[in-house]
Write a protein that holds these residues in place. Structure first.
Motif, PDB file in Angstrom:
ATOM      1  N   ALA A 122       0.849  -1.196   0.000  1.00 47.18           N
ATOM      2  CA  ALA A 122       0.000   0.000   0.000  1.00 47.18           C
ATOM      3  C   ALA A 122       0.878   1.237   0.000  1.00 47.18           C
ATOM      4  N   ALA A 123       0.378   2.309  -0.628  1.00 42.09           N
ATOM      5  CA  ALA A 123       1.091   3.591  -0.595  1.00 42.09           C
ATOM      6  C   ALA A 123       0.083   4.693  -0.880  1.00 42.09           C
ATOM      7  N   ALA A 124       0.189   5.784  -0.146  1.00 39.12           N
ATOM      8  CA  ALA A 124      -0.759   6.887  -0.354  1.00 39.12           C
ATOM      9  C   ALA A 124      -0.189   8.198   0.174  1.00 39.12           C
ATOM     10  N   GLN A 125      -0.679   9.302  -0.416  1.00 39.50           N
ATOM     11  CA  GLN A 125      -0.263  10.635   0.006  1.00 39.50           C
ATOM     12  C   GLN A 125      -1.271  11.178   1.014  1.00 39.50           C
ATOM     13  N   GLU A 126      -0.735  11.899   1.987  1.00 42.10           N
ATOM     14  CA  GLU A 126      -1.574  12.437   3.063  1.00 42.10           C
ATOM     15  C   GLU A 126      -2.648  13.400   2.541  1.00 42.10           C
ATOM     16  N   GLU A 127      -2.308  14.181   1.501  1.00 41.63           N
ATOM     17  CA  GLU A 127      -3.246  15.192   0.978  1.00 41.63           C
ATOM     18  C   GLU A 127      -4.603  14.602   0.610  1.00 41.63           C
ATOM     19  N   ARG A 128      -4.620  13.337   0.177  1.00 42.32           N
ATOM     20  CA  ARG A 128      -5.872  12.760  -0.290  1.00 42.32           C
ATOM     21  C   ARG A 128      -6.859  12.570   0.857  1.00 42.32           C
ATOM     22  N   PHE A 129      -6.314  12.365   2.055  1.00 37.46           N
ATOM     23  CA  PHE A 129      -7.185  12.138   3.220  1.00 37.46           C
ATOM     24  C   PHE A 129      -7.561  13.447   3.901  1.00 37.46           C
ATOM     25  N   THR A 130      -6.594  14.364   3.995  1.00 37.11           N
ATOM     26  CA  THR A 130      -6.867  15.619   4.715  1.00 37.11           C
ATOM     27  C   THR A 130      -7.516  16.643   3.806  1.00 37.11           C
ATOM     28  N   ARG A 131      -7.505  16.418   2.484  1.00 37.79           N
ATOM     29  CA  ARG A 131      -8.050  17.338   1.477  1.00 37.79           C
ATOM     30  C   ARG A 131      -7.309  18.664   1.456  1.00 37.79           C
ATOM     31  N   LYS A 132      -6.030  18.635   1.835  1.00 38.57           N
ATOM     32  CA  LYS A 132      -5.200  19.833   1.771  1.00 38.57           C
ATOM     33  C   LYS A 132      -4.062  19.525   0.797  1.00 38.57           C
ATOM     34  N   LYS A 133      -4.046  20.227  -0.352  1.00 36.43           N
ATOM     35  CA  LYS A 133      -3.121  19.864  -1.421  1.00 36.43           C
ATOM     36  C   LYS A 133      -1.662  19.917  -0.969  1.00 36.43           C
ATOM     37  N   ALA A 134      -0.889  18.890  -1.350  1.00 35.34           N
ATOM     38  CA  ALA A 134       0.533  18.784  -1.026  1.00 35.34           C
ATOM     39  C   ALA A 134       0.774  18.873   0.482  1.00 35.34           C
ATOM     40  N   VAL A 144      -8.987   5.774 -27.766  1.00 39.47           N
ATOM     41  CA  VAL A 144      -8.444   6.808 -26.875  1.00 39.47           C
ATOM     42  C   VAL A 144      -9.588   7.545 -26.195  1.00 39.47           C
ATOM     43  N   ILE A 145      -9.429   7.843 -24.904  1.00 36.21           N
ATOM     44  CA  ILE A 145     -10.368   8.770 -24.252  1.00 36.21           C
ATOM     45  C   ILE A 145      -9.577   9.866 -23.531  1.00 36.21           C
ATOM     46  N   VAL A 146     -10.297  10.914 -23.139  1.00 34.97           N
ATOM     47  CA  VAL A 146      -9.672  11.989 -22.359  1.00 34.97           C
ATOM     48  C   VAL A 146      -9.625  11.561 -20.899  1.00 34.97           C
ATOM     49  N   ASN A 147      -8.494  11.778 -20.256  1.00 38.18           N
ATOM     50  CA  ASN A 147      -8.368  11.480 -18.831  1.00 38.18           C
ATOM     51  C   ASN A 147      -7.788  12.688 -18.099  1.00 38.18           C
ATOM     52  N   THR A 148      -8.568  13.246 -17.186  1.00 39.65           N
ATOM     53  CA  THR A 148      -8.006  14.293 -16.332  1.00 39.65           C
ATOM     54  C   THR A 148      -8.305  13.936 -14.890  1.00 39.65           C
ATOM     55  N   SER A 149      -7.504  14.459 -13.986  1.00 42.15           N
ATOM     56  CA  SER A 149      -7.656  14.063 -12.591  1.00 42.15           C
ATOM     57  C   SER A 149      -9.019  14.481 -12.040  1.00 42.15           C
ATOM     58  N   PHE A 150      -9.541  13.659 -11.144  1.00 46.22           N
ATOM     59  CA  PHE A 150     -10.864  13.883 -10.570  1.00 46.22           C
ATOM     60  C   PHE A 150     -10.729  14.872  -9.408  1.00 46.22           C
ATOM     61  N   ASN A 151     -10.836  16.164  -9.738  1.00 43.03           N
ATOM     62  CA  ASN A 151     -10.784  17.240  -8.742  1.00 43.03           C
ATOM     63  C   ASN A 151     -11.121  18.535  -9.455  1.00 43.03           C
ATOM     64  N   VAL A 152     -11.318  19.605  -8.687  1.00 42.89           N
ATOM     65  CA  VAL A 152     -11.379  20.925  -9.298  1.00 42.89           C
ATOM     66  C   VAL A 152     -10.028  21.586  -9.058  1.00 42.89           C
ATOM     67  N   ARG A 153      -9.834  22.750  -9.650  1.00 41.48           N
ATOM     68  CA  ARG A 153      -8.529  23.399  -9.532  1.00 41.48           C
ATOM     69  C   ARG A 153      -8.141  23.590  -8.067  1.00 41.48           C
ATOM     70  N   GLY A 154      -6.885  23.326  -7.764  1.00 39.60           N
ATOM     71  CA  GLY A 154      -6.381  23.561  -6.414  1.00 39.60           C
ATOM     72  C   GLY A 154      -6.769  22.513  -5.390  1.00 39.60           C
ATOM     73  N   GLU A 155      -7.623  21.564  -5.773  1.00 46.69           N
ATOM     74  CA  GLU A 155      -8.073  20.541  -4.825  1.00 46.69           C
ATOM     75  C   GLU A 155      -7.254  19.270  -5.018  1.00 46.69           C
ATOM     76  N   PRO A 156      -6.928  18.533  -3.942  1.00 47.94           N
ATOM     77  CA  PRO A 156      -6.291  17.226  -4.158  1.00 47.94           C
ATOM     78  C   PRO A 156      -7.238  16.302  -4.925  1.00 47.94           C
ATOM     79  N   ILE A 157      -6.692  15.332  -5.618  1.00 46.63           N
ATOM     80  CA  ILE A 157      -7.530  14.349  -6.319  1.00 46.63           C
ATOM     81  C   ILE A 157      -8.439  13.652  -5.301  1.00 46.63           C
ATOM     82  N   VAL A 158      -9.676  13.354  -5.712  1.00 48.88           N
ATOM     83  CA  VAL A 158     -10.620  12.741  -4.769  1.00 48.88           C
ATOM     84  C   VAL A 158     -10.111  11.379  -4.319  1.00 48.88           C
TER      85      VAL A 158
END
Ligand code: FE2
Length: 614
Positions: free
Chosen positions: A25-37, A554-568
């Motif tokens: 397992a591996a994960a970034q803290e931002e995804r849980f706290t919703r605070k980018k980086a 091919v499809i378009v892929n962009t991260s699931f978030n709005v600007r400035g938000e960590p990925i959901v």
């Protein structure tokens, strides 16, 4: 043997668990706290990793931190002393934080770790180990790579002292070759231009890269003449008269302003041709340094393959050039190339270097499991959330799900797609993605304006069926982590119409450049993600279903978030993002939600202020 790796306190904290050499397992803290980086101690990421591995802290064999705080302190102190007295102000600003948080890291880590322990039982922790910053990067690049033997190149802003390091990886060993020390740093040069062009350092660098194709390389000569002494072998020195990061609180100084004709752009103000030209110029210089370094390390090692990590390895345009123009037969880049990946490198270093375990690579598959190393949510968990929320959803079996979502895409709908384990690293790779039809001429501006709420100078990335990558792009390699840029095939390009004449800057992006315009940049480049049946079968089958309907792989892929938000991360995050934006359809595992069937969110008017732009 269970090893917990941790990175924290600089930017983008993360945790991982390696069990008997396997990444569990591996994960970034931002995804849980919703605070980018989020750079705080990654309590939530650690808790998740322990849960995933069904472990408690007391059961761990080793805990390892990704760098040595004392070496970093040493670098700060020496830097400030060398530049005194100009450095006094930033010394006084930075030091109390360092003294309090970083130098006393060991005591602090133990205290923080005891807070992770769910039962609060008296803890007996294994001895705390410390990796070295660039060794952690190098280990994250080599150990999970598909190669038994490879050259390794790490480039970042700065860790302890090193900013660029070269290594040889063989079996379970990593041998250092040479390094370039602080303050000479390609990462910091790039960050200086990121700051100067009005973006946030440590996260806005990708915007500079996306802006570069609009500009002309008019400042390249000034950079070489004044800022950067780039040697033929790719090693370099910066002229510190132009930078303030050793002594001040900003990246650049008045002399830098004078050289490039004015002060830095204020964030969020209009972009001008000057920023575009600056972006193009620093990008070109960076690519040149990357190419020269790769040739040097190839010459020195005679090896066929190259592994890369460090923040600069996220420069996928530079990586694409190393692949196409460089001397290596293949390159592999750690998907969490920044400091988050250091947690993984540190843990793997304990397993291979400290414990001396053998390593076997088959030359084909890497050990990252597609980087799908984060939380997944079972049907019953999603159902519970939907019930709590009072949301309206339909659950479909796999085949029906892929078929139905492919149909929505073909109709031009935009789909929020949460499916399987969350990605580790900064890119969304089809587990937490917003997806759409790449053939659609207006998809790009719709996604930018109605969903991301951001400047639209950058096209989205294509997710392409791995076996069809060469049908669309001038590329014959795997790029599962979206870290290689390749040109769109000539045969798919469209001539620029006469009506586009006189268009400037971002308006150029709305002129279709190929038969997959939503993912084609104005220089015909694309940030390719190849999608593989083995690592993400659900996403692969979805694109297959879309291909069956449309002929397009091919499809378009962009991260699931709005600007400035960590990925959901969770269904809840995804639902909120879905409801706040103009995403048409939401998929949570096997559940499908239509926007028009949901009740609007109440008391949610201020959400756009929650996230700052990078
Ligand atoms: Fe780093």
């Amino acid at each position: 043997m269970d090893i917990l790796g941790i990175s924290a306190f600089y930017h983008d904290s993360a945790a991982c668990i390696v069990r008997d050499g396997e990444i569990i397992a591996a994960a970034q803290e931002e995804r849980f706290t919703r605070k980018k980086a989020d750079a705080r101690f990654p309590v939530n990421a650690i808790r998740y990793c322990l849960d995933e591995a069904r472990l408690s802290l007391g059961k761990l064999d080793h805990i390892v931190f990704y760098d040595k705080p004392i070496l970093k302190f040493d670098r700060l102190l020496e830097t400030y002393l060398a530049f005194a007295p100009q450095g006094l102000r930033s010394f006084l600003t930075a030091m109390p934080v360092w003294m309090k948080e970083k130098l006393l890291l060991k005591r602090m880590l133990l205290k923080e770790l005891s807070a992770v322990n769910p039962g609060n039982a008296p803890l007996k922790l294994p001895e705390l180990l410390f990796g070295e910053h660039h060794e952690s990067h190098a280990a994250s690049a080599f150990y999970p790579s598909p190669y038994q033997e490879a050259a390794v190149l790490c480039m970042d802003g700065v860790g302890e002292w090193a900013t660029t390091t070269a290594w040889i990886g063989k079996d379970n060993e990593l041998k250092p070759l040479w390094e370039i020390p602080f303050p000479h740093s390609i990462g910091l040069l790039y960050s200086a231009f990121t700051y100067y062009t009005g973006f946030k350092i440590n996260s806005g660098e990708y915007k500079v890269m996306g802006l570069a194709p609009y500009g002309k390389p008019v400042y390249v000569k000034a950079i070489y003449d004044e800022l950067l002494d780039l040697k033929p072998d790719g090693t370099f020195r910066l002229n510190m008269d132009y930078f303030d990061y050793c002594t001040g609180l900003t990246m650049t100084n008045a002399r830098f302003d004078k050289l490039f004709g004015g002060p830095p752009r204020e964030p969020e103000t209009m972009l001008t041709q000057r920023e575009m030209d600056l972006a193009r110029s620093v990008q070109e210089v960076t690519e040149e340094a990357m190419l020269r370094l790769s040739r040097t390390i190839h010459r020195e090692t005679g090896l066929d393959y190259l592994c890369m990590a460090g923040g600069v390895a996220l420069n996928c345009v530079g990586n694409g050039r190393i692949l196409r123009e460089g001397p290596f037969k293949g390159i592999w880049i750690q998907p969490a190339a920044g400091d988050a990946g250091g947690a993984l490198g540190a843990a793997l270093t304990v397993w291979y270097k400290m414990a001396g375990n053998p390593r076997k690579a088959d030359g084909r598959r890497d050990a990252m499991k597609g980087s799908y190393l984060g939380p997944d949510y079972r049907d019953d968990e999603v159902q519970q959330f939907l019930d709590r929320q009072g949301a309206h959803a339909v659950r479909l079996p796999d085949d029906a799900l892929y078929n139905e979502v492919a149909e929505y895409l073909a109709q031009g709908k935009i789909v929020g797609w949460l499916h399987g384990r969350m990605e580790f690293g900064p890119r969304a790779l089809g587990s937490r993605s917003i997806i759409g039809d790449a053939r659609n001429k207006t998809m790009q501006s719709i996604m930018n304006l109605k969903i991301k709420y951001r400047e639209s100078f950058r096209p989205f990335a294509p997710s392409v069926l791995a076996e069809r990558v060469s049908d669309y792009f001038e590329m014959d390699a795997e790029s599962p982590y979206m870290l290689l840029v390749a040109p769109v095939r000539n045969s798919r390009r469209l001539p620029v119409p006469a009506s586009a004449e006189g268009l400037w800057g971002i308006d150029l992006l709305n002129v279709p450049r190929s038969d997959i315009p939503a993912v084609t940049h104005i220089d015909y480049s694309a940030r390719v993600q190849t999608v593989h049946k083995e690592t993400n079968p659900g996403y692969y089958r979805l694109i297959k279903a879309f291909e069956a309907k449309t002929g397009c792989g091919v499809i378009v892929n962009t991260s699931f978030n709005v600007r400035g938000e960590p990925i959901v991360c969770s269904p809840e995050d995804a639902y909120r993002c879905f409801m706040r934006t103009e995403i048409d359809v939401l998929v949570l595992g096997n559940f499908v939600l239509q926007k028009e069937e949901q009740k609007p969110l109440t008391q949610d008017s201020e959400w756009r202020n929650e996230f700052v732009l990078d």
